[in-house]
Write a protein that holds these residues in place. Structure first.
Motif, PDB file in Angstrom:
ATOM      1  N   ARG A  87       6.865   0.006   1.404  1.00  0.00           N
ATOM      2  CA  ARG A  87       6.499  -1.270   2.009  1.00  0.00           C
ATOM      3  C   ARG A  87       5.885  -2.227   0.984  1.00  0.00           C
ATOM      4  O   ARG A  87       5.986  -3.444   1.119  1.00  0.00           O
ATOM      5  N   ALA A  88       5.228  -1.659  -0.031  1.00  0.00           N
ATOM      6  CA  ALA A  88       4.638  -2.474  -1.095  1.00  0.00           C
ATOM      7  C   ALA A  88       5.675  -2.892  -2.137  1.00  0.00           C
ATOM      8  O   ALA A  88       5.308  -3.439  -3.178  1.00  0.00           O
ATOM      9  N   ASN A  89       6.958  -2.642  -1.822  1.00  0.00           N
ATOM     10  CA  ASN A  89       8.064  -2.929  -2.749  1.00  0.00           C
ATOM     11  C   ASN A  89       7.831  -2.254  -4.096  1.00  0.00           C
ATOM     12  O   ASN A  89       8.071  -2.809  -5.162  1.00  0.00           O
ATOM     13  N   PHE A  90       7.317  -1.015  -4.022  1.00  0.00           N
ATOM     14  CA  PHE A  90       7.140  -0.149  -5.187  1.00  0.00           C
ATOM     15  C   PHE A  90       6.195  -0.761  -6.224  1.00  0.00           C
ATOM     16  O   PHE A  90       6.381  -0.605  -7.427  1.00  0.00           O
ATOM     17  N   ARG A  91       5.172  -1.458  -5.710  1.00  0.00           N
ATOM     18  CA  ARG A  91       4.068  -1.920  -6.555  1.00  0.00           C
ATOM     19  C   ARG A  91       2.784  -1.545  -5.848  1.00  0.00           C
ATOM     20  O   ARG A  91       2.302  -2.277  -4.984  1.00  0.00           O
ATOM     21  N   GLY A  92       2.238  -0.378  -6.180  1.00  0.00           N
ATOM     22  CA  GLY A  92       1.043   0.069  -5.494  1.00  0.00           C
ATOM     23  C   GLY A  92       0.346   1.189  -6.228  1.00  0.00           C
ATOM     24  O   GLY A  92       0.871   1.755  -7.195  1.00  0.00           O
ATOM     25  N   LEU A  93      -0.858   1.492  -5.757  1.00  0.00           N
ATOM     26  CA  LEU A  93      -1.696   2.529  -6.360  1.00  0.00           C
ATOM     27  C   LEU A  93      -1.953   3.630  -5.342  1.00  0.00           C
ATOM     28  O   LEU A  93      -2.449   3.360  -4.243  1.00  0.00           O
ATOM     29  N   ILE A  94      -1.608   4.864  -5.699  1.00  0.00           N
ATOM     30  CA  ILE A  94      -1.892   6.037  -4.865  1.00  0.00           C
ATOM     31  C   ILE A  94      -3.196   6.636  -5.377  1.00  0.00           C
ATOM     32  O   ILE A  94      -3.266   7.145  -6.494  1.00  0.00           O
ATOM     33  N   ALA A  95      -4.250   6.572  -4.560  1.00  0.00           N
ATOM     34  CA  ALA A  95      -5.599   6.949  -5.012  1.00  0.00           C
ATOM     35  C   ALA A  95      -6.168   8.087  -4.171  1.00  0.00           C
ATOM     36  O   ALA A  95      -7.368   8.125  -3.902  1.00  0.00           O
ATOM     37  N   SER A 180      13.827  -2.314 -22.643  1.00  0.00           N
ATOM     38  CA  SER A 180      14.316  -3.240 -21.624  1.00  0.00           C
ATOM     39  C   SER A 180      15.142  -2.571 -20.536  1.00  0.00           C
ATOM     40  O   SER A 180      15.407  -3.190 -19.500  1.00  0.00           O
ATOM     41  N   LYS A 181      15.565  -1.342 -20.742  1.00  0.00           N
ATOM     42  CA  LYS A 181      16.439  -0.660 -19.774  1.00  0.00           C
ATOM     43  C   LYS A 181      15.696  -0.193 -18.528  1.00  0.00           C
ATOM     44  O   LYS A 181      16.292  -0.015 -17.461  1.00  0.00           O
ATOM     45  N   PHE A 182      14.370   0.037 -18.634  1.00  0.00           N
ATOM     46  CA  PHE A 182      13.637   0.610 -17.503  1.00  0.00           C
ATOM     47  C   PHE A 182      13.460  -0.421 -16.385  1.00  0.00           C
ATOM     48  O   PHE A 182      13.206  -1.594 -16.628  1.00  0.00           O
ATOM     49  N   LYS A 183      13.583   0.078 -15.160  1.00  0.00           N
ATOM     50  CA  LYS A 183      13.302  -0.749 -13.984  1.00  0.00           C
ATOM     51  C   LYS A 183      11.920  -0.436 -13.407  1.00  0.00           C
ATOM     52  O   LYS A 183      11.287  -1.287 -12.790  1.00  0.00           O
ATOM     53  N   THR A 184      11.478   0.808 -13.598  1.00  0.00           N
ATOM     54  CA  THR A 184      10.232   1.282 -12.983  1.00  0.00           C
ATOM     55  C   THR A 184       9.337   1.906 -14.035  1.00  0.00           C
ATOM     56  O   THR A 184       9.821   2.654 -14.891  1.00  0.00           O
ATOM     57  N   ILE A 185       8.052   1.609 -13.976  1.00  0.00           N
ATOM     58  CA  ILE A 185       7.068   2.328 -14.787  1.00  0.00           C
ATOM     59  C   ILE A 185       6.056   2.966 -13.841  1.00  0.00           C
ATOM     60  O   ILE A 185       5.530   2.311 -12.931  1.00  0.00           O
ATOM     61  N   ILE A 186       5.831   4.260 -14.014  1.00  0.00           N
ATOM     62  CA  ILE A 186       4.864   5.012 -13.215  1.00  0.00           C
ATOM     63  C   ILE A 186       3.741   5.439 -14.150  1.00  0.00           C
ATOM     64  O   ILE A 186       3.990   6.082 -15.180  1.00  0.00           O
ATOM     65  N   ILE A 187       2.511   5.081 -13.805  1.00  0.00           N
ATOM     66  CA  ILE A 187       1.360   5.355 -14.677  1.00  0.00           C
ATOM     67  C   ILE A 187       0.469   6.364 -13.972  1.00  0.00           C
ATOM     68  O   ILE A 187      -0.291   6.025 -13.062  1.00  0.00           O
ATOM     69  N   ASP A 188       0.581   7.622 -14.376  1.00  0.00           N
ATOM     70  CA  ASP A 188      -0.193   8.704 -13.770  1.00  0.00           C
ATOM     71  C   ASP A 188      -1.590   8.757 -14.396  1.00  0.00           C
ATOM     72  O   ASP A 188      -1.749   8.464 -15.586  1.00  0.00           O
ATOM     73  N   GLU A 189      -2.587   9.139 -13.586  1.00  0.00           N
ATOM     74  CA  GLU A 189      -3.971   9.182 -14.071  1.00  0.00           C
ATOM     75  C   GLU A 189      -4.310   7.871 -14.787  1.00  0.00           C
ATOM     76  O   GLU A 189      -4.743   7.838 -15.941  1.00  0.00           O
ATOM     77  N   ARG A 216       6.227  -1.011 -10.286  1.00  0.00           N
ATOM     78  CA  ARG A 216       5.109  -0.412 -11.023  1.00  0.00           C
ATOM     79  C   ARG A 216       4.253   0.381 -10.046  1.00  0.00           C
ATOM     80  O   ARG A 216       3.767  -0.161  -9.052  1.00  0.00           O
ATOM     81  N   ILE A 217       4.081   1.666 -10.338  1.00  0.00           N
ATOM     82  CA  ILE A 217       3.320   2.554  -9.453  1.00  0.00           C
ATOM     83  C   ILE A 217       2.224   3.225 -10.267  1.00  0.00           C
ATOM     84  O   ILE A 217       2.483   3.768 -11.350  1.00  0.00           O
ATOM     85  N   GLY A 218       0.990   3.201  -9.768  1.00  0.00           N
ATOM     86  CA  GLY A 218      -0.119   3.883 -10.416  1.00  0.00           C
ATOM     87  C   GLY A 218      -0.604   5.038  -9.564  1.00  0.00           C
ATOM     88  O   GLY A 218      -0.405   5.061  -8.344  1.00  0.00           O
ATOM     89  N   ALA A 219      -1.243   6.013 -10.194  1.00  0.00           N
ATOM     90  CA  ALA A 219      -1.823   7.151  -9.470  1.00  0.00           C
ATOM     91  C   ALA A 219      -3.138   7.519 -10.131  1.00  0.00           C
ATOM     92  O   ALA A 219      -3.224   7.593 -11.363  1.00  0.00           O
ATOM     93  N   SER A 220      -4.175   7.726  -9.315  1.00  0.00           N
ATOM     94  CA  SER A 220      -5.484   8.108  -9.835  1.00  0.00           C
ATOM     95  C   SER A 220      -6.350   8.586  -8.687  1.00  0.00           C
ATOM     96  O   SER A 220      -6.330   8.003  -7.603  1.00  0.00           O
ATOM     97  N   ALA A 221      -7.133   9.654  -8.937  1.00  0.00           N
ATOM     98  CA  ALA A 221      -8.064  10.146  -7.919  1.00  0.00           C
ATOM     99  C   ALA A 221      -9.447   9.548  -8.090  1.00  0.00           C
ATOM    100  O   ALA A 221     -10.335   9.798  -7.293  1.00  0.00           O
ATOM    101  N   THR A 222      -9.649   8.748  -9.153  1.00  0.00           N
ATOM    102  CA  THR A 222     -10.965   8.169  -9.408  1.00  0.00           C
ATOM    103  C   THR A 222     -11.276   7.135  -8.337  1.00  0.00           C
ATOM    104  O   THR A 222     -10.590   6.123  -8.246  1.00  0.00           O
ATOM    105  N   PRO A 223     -12.291   7.355  -7.511  1.00  0.00           N
ATOM    106  CA  PRO A 223     -12.540   6.434  -6.393  1.00  0.00           C
ATOM    107  C   PRO A 223     -13.164   5.130  -6.838  1.00  0.00           C
ATOM    108  O   PRO A 223     -14.025   5.096  -7.705  1.00  0.00           O
TER     109      PRO A 223
END
Length: 452
Positions: A87-95, A180-189, A216-223
């Protein structure tokens, strides 16, 4: 979307009929629950990030298995996380809290929407490259290209997934044609890029800006409540229009400690913060999703040998192979082979200490839970305790305790009580000393690490 209870004046639960008096409100997995004075709980409305969108009714598309021979599927709250990112069109943070499967939630979209999202670049900590590479194949059935050296170049076919570490991304000798070829970047931690002037952070910002990755998708457990200052870089990458400057972010949302350092979101701003970021951040705590969690959940982490250990391990392996290949296996030779194996096990255990410390830090900094770490070698336990003691001195947290072999009953009870009833949140325990069961741990601790 309002429910049939939205306009009720009395409790609709069978046999109740008490006048509705709300004593607390809680949002769990994008749904709002009201706790009433009569003791009942009502699901009043759905709290979707975009009010105009309803939950995807084709829930079956999320019920795939991980890998050809796996029985694992996404848990309900993990499906909610995937739907949130969609729903965020693949721009969001999973925390989410540690252990709730953030990796599954950011990899599932790559499986479900390959034409849209691939090729994809995943940035993670160096020690997690191998593990994420395995999870990529397990989740998507696409072999990951894991980059270990800065001279390696990926093969960017249509559905490529490339894994690179923070420490190496800025060293990669890739030309613009590759970036330039990438469509998505996922940034873990993603808290690892908290320093805006570090090489890793500047490189990630540079490629996102120059090549305008749409997803762009991020992931982090840091509150955000405790570590708000670490969030700006990822929030700016996800929504620069909402978070244009770090100073503005700090002044508007964060509180300062007595030393003038920016910390978490101000308590009086927390509700406004949740509203402001509801389309950008999804966070669930363990207690929010307990009904979905299995009674026992095992998570395996693959650890790379550290550079200083790898050479010593290779030398022991060479000695083992020479001994094994040199004639018949006598009793003496058999004992020598066992000695080689024991030394290699010890080297591996020492090499894993930084990874275990990292896992412990995540629990201590992002939850209120306690944790037990099981070890076998005494020297490994000593090294682990030394690192933990240094951390407790630096952070002001309570000191860890060590349940060793050879303790008498009085000493043993003191250690157990310090963990069960006292402030200590970490226990390092000998596998042999605690092998016959330790009463009381299960009452205060649901987390354990098998270091060896």
């Amino acid at each position: 979307m309002a429910s049939k209870y939205s306009n009720a004046k009395t409790c609709p639960m069978a046999g109740c009929g008490a006048v509705i008096e709300v004593i607390s409100t809680k949002i769990i997995a994008n749904r709002k629950f009201l706790k009433l004075k009569c003791g009942h709980v009502l699901n009043v409305e759905r709290e979707f990030s975009f009010a105009s969108q309803r939950r995807d009714e084709k829930a079956g598309i999320y019920d795939f298995k991980f890998g050809e021979h796996d029985d694992l599927t996404l848990m309900p709250f993990q499906k909610e996380g995937v739907q949130f990112i969609e729903r965020a069109n693949f721009r969001g943070l999973i925390a989410d809290d540690p252990g709730l499967g953030k990796t599954f939630q950011f990899l599932a979209p790559l499986r479900l929407h390959p034409e849209k999202l691939l090729p994809a670049l995943i940035v993670c900590k160096a020690g997690l490259r191998s593990q994420i590479g395995r999870e990529v194949f397990r989740m998507t059935n696409i072999p990951a290209q894991v980059m270990y050296a800065n001279y390696e170049k990926p093969q960017l076919f249509k559905k490529a997934i490339v894994v690179v570490s923070y420490d190496s991304i800025w060293r990669m000798k890739w030309d613009d044609k590759i970036w330039s070829k990438f469509k998505t970047i996922i940034i873990d931690e993603c808290q690892a890029m908290k320093n805006g002037s570090s090489n890793r952070t500047m490189k990630i910002k540079e490629i996102c800006k120059n090549f305008d990755y749409p997803y762009r998708i991020g992931a982090s457990a840091t509150p955000i409540k405790n570590r708000g200052s670490e969030y700006f870089q990822i929030l700016h990458l996800l929504a620069a229009e909402k978070f244009p400057t770090e100073t503005g972010f700090q002044m508007r949302w964060l509180e300062q400690d007595e030393k003038g350092k920016w910390r978490g979101v101000r308590e009086d701003k927390m509700e406004a913060w949740k509203e402001f970021t509801k389309d950008l951040i999804i966070r669930r705590k363990k207690e929010d999703v307990l009904p979905d969690l299995p009674p026992i959940r095992r998570v395996y982490r693959n650890c790379d040998l550290s550079e200083e250990v790898e050479e010593a391990y290779a030398a022991e392996m060479a000695g083992f192979m020479k001994e094994y290949a040199d004639g018949q296996i006598t009793q003496m030779k058999f004992m020598n082979l066992l000695a080689y194996i024991a030394r290699m096990r010890h080297l591996v255990a020492m090499s894993k200490i930084p990874d275990t410390i990292e896992e412990i830090d995540e629990v201590l900094l992002t939850t209120n839970e306690k944790i037990v770490v099981f070890v076998h070698h005494v020297k490994v336990a000593q090294a682990l305790m030394k690192k933990l003691m240094e951390r407790s001195d630096d952070s002001g947290m309570s000191e860890p305790v060590w349940l060793q072999g050879g303790m008498d009953n009085v000493q043993r009870d003191e250690i157990i009580n310090a963990f069960v009833d006292g402030p200590s949140r970490v226990m390092v325990a000998s596998q042999l000393a605690s092998g016959e069961g330790v009463d009381g741990l299960q009452k205060v601790c649901g987390l354990a690490i098998m270091h060896e």
